[in-house]
Scaffold this active site. Structure first.
Site, PDB file in Angstrom:
ATOM      1  N   TYR A  88      -2.236  -0.495  10.587  1.00 37.20           N
ATOM      2  CA  TYR A  88      -2.239  -0.899   9.168  1.00 37.20           C
ATOM      3  C   TYR A  88      -0.922  -0.458   8.514  1.00 37.20           C
ATOM      4  CZ  TYR A  88      -3.791  -1.270   4.282  1.00 37.20           C
ATOM      5  OH  TYR A  88      -3.896  -1.592   2.946  1.00 37.20           O
ATOM      6  N   SER A 113       0.864  -1.183   0.000  1.00 36.88           N
ATOM      7  CA  SER A 113       0.000   0.000   0.000  1.00 36.88           C
ATOM      8  C   SER A 113       0.902   1.234   0.000  1.00 36.88           C
ATOM      9  CB  SER A 113      -0.848  -0.014   1.275  1.00 36.88           C
ATOM     10  OG  SER A 113      -1.467   1.236   1.491  1.00 36.88           O
TER      11      SER A 113
HETATM   12  N1  LIG Z   1      -8.842  -1.100  -0.768  1.00 36.50           N
HETATM   13  C1  LIG Z   1      -7.835  -0.253  -0.620  1.00 36.50           C
HETATM   14  O1  LIG Z   1      -8.031   0.978  -0.483  1.00 36.50           O
HETATM   15  C2  LIG Z   1      -6.426  -0.761  -0.644  1.00 36.50           C
HETATM   16  C3  LIG Z   1      -5.378   0.153  -0.866  1.00 36.50           C
HETATM   17  C4  LIG Z   1      -4.067  -0.299  -0.865  1.00 36.50           C
HETATM   18  C5  LIG Z   1      -3.808  -1.633  -0.645  1.00 36.50           C
HETATM   19  N2  LIG Z   1      -4.831  -2.507  -0.427  1.00 36.50           N
HETATM   20  C6  LIG Z   1      -4.486  -3.900  -0.168  1.00 36.50           C
HETATM   21  O2  LIG Z   1      -5.067  -4.737  -1.154  1.00 36.50           O
HETATM   22  C7  LIG Z   1      -5.342  -6.030  -0.606  1.00 36.50           C
HETATM   23  C8  LIG Z   1      -6.765  -6.434  -0.936  1.00 36.50           C
HETATM   24  O3  LIG Z   1      -7.653  -5.494  -0.357  1.00 36.50           O
HETATM   25  P1  LIG Z   1      -9.175  -5.272  -0.846  1.00 36.50           P
HETATM   26  O4  LIG Z   1      -9.367  -3.811  -0.907  1.00 36.50           O
HETATM   27  O5  LIG Z   1      -9.464  -6.108  -2.030  1.00 36.50           O
HETATM   28  O6  LIG Z   1      -9.945  -5.813   0.443  1.00 36.50           O
HETATM   29  P2  LIG Z   1     -11.310  -6.607   0.578  1.00 36.50           P
HETATM   30  O7  LIG Z   1     -12.203  -6.345  -0.567  1.00 36.50           O
HETATM   31  O8  LIG Z   1     -11.800  -6.301   1.949  1.00 36.50           O
HETATM   32  O9  LIG Z   1     -10.833  -8.132   0.514  1.00 36.50           O
HETATM   33  C9  LIG Z   1     -10.036  -8.680   1.516  1.00 36.50           C
HETATM   34  C10 LIG Z   1      -9.818 -10.150   1.244  1.00 36.50           C
HETATM   35  O10 LIG Z   1      -9.042 -10.701   2.333  1.00 36.50           O
HETATM   36  C11 LIG Z   1      -9.662 -11.908   2.748  1.00 36.50           C
HETATM   37  N3  LIG Z   1      -9.475 -12.175   4.175  1.00 36.50           N
HETATM   38  C12 LIG Z   1      -9.808 -11.358   5.226  1.00 36.50           C
HETATM   39  N4  LIG Z   1      -9.503 -11.968   6.383  1.00 36.50           N
HETATM   40  C13 LIG Z   1      -8.969 -13.187   6.054  1.00 36.50           C
HETATM   41  C14 LIG Z   1      -8.453 -14.266   6.806  1.00 36.50           C
HETATM   42  N5  LIG Z   1      -8.404 -14.235   8.155  1.00 36.50           N
HETATM   43  N6  LIG Z   1      -7.972 -15.355   6.146  1.00 36.50           N
HETATM   44  C15 LIG Z   1      -8.018 -15.405   4.802  1.00 36.50           C
HETATM   45  N7  LIG Z   1      -8.474 -14.400   4.022  1.00 36.50           N
HETATM   46  C16 LIG Z   1      -8.956 -13.313   4.645  1.00 36.50           C
HETATM   47  C17 LIG Z   1     -11.145 -11.708   2.474  1.00 36.50           C
HETATM   48  O11 LIG Z   1     -11.731 -12.971   2.296  1.00 36.50           O
HETATM   49  P3  LIG Z   1     -13.018 -13.487   3.090  1.00 36.50           P
HETATM   50  O12 LIG Z   1     -14.020 -13.796   2.043  1.00 36.50           O
HETATM   51  O13 LIG Z   1     -12.509 -14.701   3.766  1.00 36.50           O
HETATM   52  O14 LIG Z   1     -13.434 -12.391   4.059  1.00 36.50           O
HETATM   53  C18 LIG Z   1     -11.128 -10.928   1.169  1.00 36.50           C
HETATM   54  O15 LIG Z   1     -11.059 -11.816   0.099  1.00 36.50           O
HETATM   55  C19 LIG Z   1      -5.055  -5.922   0.897  1.00 36.50           C
HETATM   56  O16 LIG Z   1      -3.782  -6.452   1.176  1.00 36.50           O
HETATM   57  C20 LIG Z   1      -5.056  -4.428   1.143  1.00 36.50           C
HETATM   58  O17 LIG Z   1      -4.254  -4.061   2.252  1.00 36.50           O
HETATM   59  C21 LIG Z   1      -6.129  -2.115  -0.434  1.00 36.50           C
END
Ligand SMILES: NC(=O)c1ccc[n+]([C@@H]2O[C@H](COP(=O)([O-])OP(=O)(O)OC[C@H]3O[C@@H](n4cnc5c(N)ncnc54)[C@H](OP(=O)(O)O)[C@@H]3O)[C@@H](O)[C@H]2O)c1
Length: 269
Positions: free
Chosen positions: A150, A137
């Protein structure tokens, strides 16, 4: 490009499902990881040639689950790519965060990628196209109020990736760090979305991150990529002149605190 077998964590999430779509369209086979079987099944069925893709359930916050997952992946045959994408983010001032939230962020965002890299490296290194992509990130380079834990997890992931890039520099494996800025997914609660809008922070679509990840699959040289302008400039500026960035962010603090309070009230309902 050669079809690859890609292990993707957080596959059912916003960025995960966009990557799954892009990777499958490019002809790669996927091992989709998550905790929710129905969500994983629905995702697999939405992809090109669903029968080419596997699903595996695992709670990656557990060390035991990762050991057993690594054993299952060994049994399932070779893999070429590991994408560490699963993550959680709890927005709030440090004193508002509970211990379990703090631990969960560190377990999932930092320990899980470390454990998965360690457990799967022997399998990955048997591939001529071995590659790891760790999803970081811009908060892995810029400490931001309201996201202290975070940020700590993503700073840690960035440091871990850099060290691993150097540790594996004499082997045929590319280790990449991909750092998006804010992305439109369910990770960001309404308070964060509203705060970003008020502060003028842009949000990307998940497909933008997926496209960047797809591009990394063909990079044989380990690298770190930052997405979004001006965020990638701030990342560099913060490394060289952190005080300039700190002063700019101080002006945002009253707004961040107002939304953190809103988030605290929502959480306590
Ligand atoms: N969104 C942003 O603004 C942003 C910005 C920069 C970086 N990122 C990074 O991008 C990545 C993906 O984020 P996203 O925005 O796509 O988030 P998201 O839509 O909330 O998805 C998160 C994923 O993580 C899984 N997860 C959560 N807890 C878990 C656990 N205990 N064991 C296994 N899987 C688990 C969830 O699966 P379940 O179905 O099991 O809940 C879901 O598939 C993350 O690393 C995040 O830090 C996001």
């Amino acid at each position: 490009m050669t079809p690859l077998k890609i292990v993707l964590t957080g596959a059912t999430g916003g960025i995960g499902s966009a990557m799954a779509l892009a990777f499958a369209q490019a002809g790669h086979s996927l091992v989709l990881l998550g905790r929710n079987s129905d969500g994983l099944e629905a995702l697999r069925n939405s992809l090109d040639q669903p029968e080419r893709h596997q699903i595996m359930r695992a709670d990656l916050s557990s060390a035991e689950a990762i050991i057993s997952l690594a054993a299952d992946l060994v049994d399932a045959g070779g893999i070429d790519v590991l994408v560490n994408n699963a993550g959680v983010s709890d927005f709030g001032l440090l004193t508002d965060l509970h211990d379990d939230e703090l631990e969960q962020m560190l377990r999932l965002n930092l320990l899980a990628p470390m454990r998965l890299c360690r457990g799967l490296l022997p399998l990955l290194c048997a591939s001529a196209n071995a590659c790891i992509i760790n999803i970081g990130s811009s908060f892995g380079s810029i400490g931001y109020a309201g996201f202290s834990i975070y940020c700590a997890s993503k700073f840690g992931l960035r440091g871990f990736t850099e060290a691993l890039q150097r540790e594996l520099a004499d082997q045929e494996i590319a280790v990449h760090y991909l750092a998006p800025r804010a992305v439109r997914t369910k990770m960001n609660p309404p308070a964060v979305v509203a705060m970003n809008a008020e502060l003028g922070n842009s949000e990307d679509e998940p497909a933008t991150v997926a496209l960047a990840a797809l591009g990394l699959l063909i990079e044989r040289q380990s690298c770190s990529r930052y997405l979004g302008w001006p965020e990638k400039l701030f990342v560099r500026l913060n490394g060289v002149f952190p005080r300039v960035v700190a002063n700019a962010l101080k002006n945002q603090l009253p707004i961040i605190k107002r939304y953190a309070k809103q988030q605290r009230e929502t959480r306590s309902l």
